[in-house]
Design an enzyme around this catalytic site. Sequence first.
Site, mmCIF file in Angstrom:
data_model
loop_
_atom_site.group_PDB
_atom_site.id
_atom_site.type_symbol
_atom_site.label_atom_id
_atom_site.label_comp_id
_atom_site.label_asym_id
_atom_site.label_seq_id
_atom_site.Cartn_x
_atom_site.Cartn_y
_atom_site.Cartn_z
ATOM 1 N N ARG A 93 48.958 46.808 32.299
ATOM 2 C CA ARG A 93 50.418 47.716 31.971
ATOM 3 C C ARG A 93 51.582 47.065 31.735
ATOM 4 O O ARG A 93 51.978 46.235 32.401
ATOM 5 C CB ARG A 93 50.401 48.764 33.176
ATOM 6 C CG ARG A 93 49.300 49.706 33.397
ATOM 7 C CD ARG A 93 49.272 50.413 34.549
ATOM 8 N NE ARG A 93 48.234 51.207 34.792
ATOM 9 C CZ ARG A 93 47.119 50.727 35.407
ATOM 10 N NH1 ARG A 93 46.702 49.636 35.610
ATOM 11 N NH2 ARG A 93 46.241 51.822 35.313
ATOM 12 N N HIS A 118 46.683 48.334 28.216
ATOM 13 C CA HIS A 118 45.628 47.659 27.411
ATOM 14 C C HIS A 118 45.895 47.866 26.041
ATOM 15 O O HIS A 118 44.873 47.753 25.349
ATOM 16 C CB HIS A 118 44.137 48.385 27.723
ATOM 17 C CG HIS A 118 43.920 48.066 29.360
ATOM 18 N ND1 HIS A 118 44.130 46.748 29.894
ATOM 19 C CD2 HIS A 118 43.041 48.670 29.924
ATOM 20 C CE1 HIS A 118 43.501 46.779 31.004
ATOM 21 N NE2 HIS A 118 43.072 47.951 31.108
ATOM 22 N N HIS A 188 37.156 43.358 29.646
ATOM 23 C CA HIS A 188 36.882 44.246 30.591
ATOM 24 C C HIS A 188 35.351 44.748 30.851
ATOM 25 O O HIS A 188 34.900 45.768 31.053
ATOM 26 C CB HIS A 188 37.551 45.753 29.974
ATOM 27 C CG HIS A 188 37.986 46.671 30.998
ATOM 28 N ND1 HIS A 188 37.450 47.070 31.940
ATOM 29 C CD2 HIS A 188 39.483 47.018 31.241
ATOM 30 C CE1 HIS A 188 38.147 47.884 32.571
ATOM 31 N NE2 HIS A 188 39.703 47.765 32.398
ATOM 32 N N ASP A 247 42.614 48.972 42.419
ATOM 33 C CA ASP A 247 42.848 48.728 40.990
ATOM 34 C C ASP A 247 44.271 47.914 40.847
ATOM 35 O O ASP A 247 45.330 48.379 40.833
ATOM 36 C CB ASP A 247 43.455 49.994 40.234
ATOM 37 C CG ASP A 247 43.587 49.721 38.843
ATOM 38 O OD1 ASP A 247 43.487 48.802 38.278
ATOM 39 O OD2 ASP A 247 43.915 50.731 38.055
ATOM 40 N N GLU A 306 38.804 41.181 36.239
ATOM 41 C CA GLU A 306 39.751 40.876 34.843
ATOM 42 C C GLU A 306 40.503 39.781 35.152
ATOM 43 O O GLU A 306 41.480 39.869 35.901
ATOM 44 C CB GLU A 306 40.215 42.115 34.024
ATOM 45 C CG GLU A 306 39.505 43.393 34.276
ATOM 46 C CD GLU A 306 40.434 44.651 34.054
ATOM 47 O OE1 GLU A 306 41.269 44.814 33.015
ATOM 48 O OE2 GLU A 306 40.415 45.558 35.120
#
Length: 341
Positions: A93, A118, A188, A247, A306
């Site tokens: 982000r 992304h 990803h 996350d 990631e």
Amino acid sequence: MTTSADTATYADTATYTEDFGALADGSPVGRWTLERDGVRVRVLTYGAIVQSVRAPGRDGSRAPVALGLPDVAGYERFPAPYFGAVVGRYANRIGGASFVLDGRTHRLTPNEGGVHLHGGARGFDKRVWDAVAVPGGVRLSLVSADGDEGYPGRLDFSVTYTLGPGGALGLVYRAVTDAPTVLNPTSHLYWNLAGADSGSALGQQLRIAAGQVTPVDAASVPTGELRPVAGTRFDFRGMRAVGAGYDQNFVLEEGAGEAEGVAAELYDAASGRVLTVRTTEPGLQLYTADHFDGRPFGPCAGIALETQHFPDSPNRPEFPSTVLRPGEEFVSRTEYAFSVR
């Protein structure tokens, strides 16, 4: 340039290509298969997607250990999870969908509320890449035009996938630009070492070589703080079950250098499969895919690890820089190595 050392290193890697259908607009998609030491990886020219990875377990049987879809239509139908794709120009982000570089404000596509995620509405994951064979694998490349999703500068970008000894999957990202810009690509991939169709991956064991995280606000954008993991649910410095609800960007103890540091290790006790992640990047995003709704995978069916620079770095001068300037070459390396225990 290919050297004799490259050729020797990848002499045992089998590579072949085939047609893999077309997008709704008629654009053809190809599929490349790399195979070595019991590991098989399939890569699409659409989104530079790793469609599948098969790796052996303790008993020698191979299983699909990365989430993927069987056809091109599936990837067009379910674009939001970014199954196996390379995302860019900027992974994760950017707050306010904007940043200032050299005194100039650049406004990006806001595709998650008021946040840029992304790479925007049509990032690298939604494009057909050019592909050429290289020793041990395939190099996929594209050109991102000046102004693409709001980013400045023309960007010439590539990702090279190779299978090395032991079936280690290597990713090397390279890029150059003709104007100052920012760049932060990632893969990803979602991993489930018990098998892509085995249900939740949350019981698998995870270790992350990180003593800090970057806390986020209500929009999942970093606040700028680096917070110690000790005594929190983000402490994965010792191997433990993953659990739900993650996350989060972790600040790696190694990385952001010329050599790949060990970032994480994922282990499935039932199959004995071990995935070791090495990277030159300073951060790693752990994402447990809690929102998956069964179309086609259920909640937490895969774990994303990631490798990346930190989210919102263009707006956080205290974070490692993601600025790329003319005359420089961006190079980033990540390796996913497989073993059994």
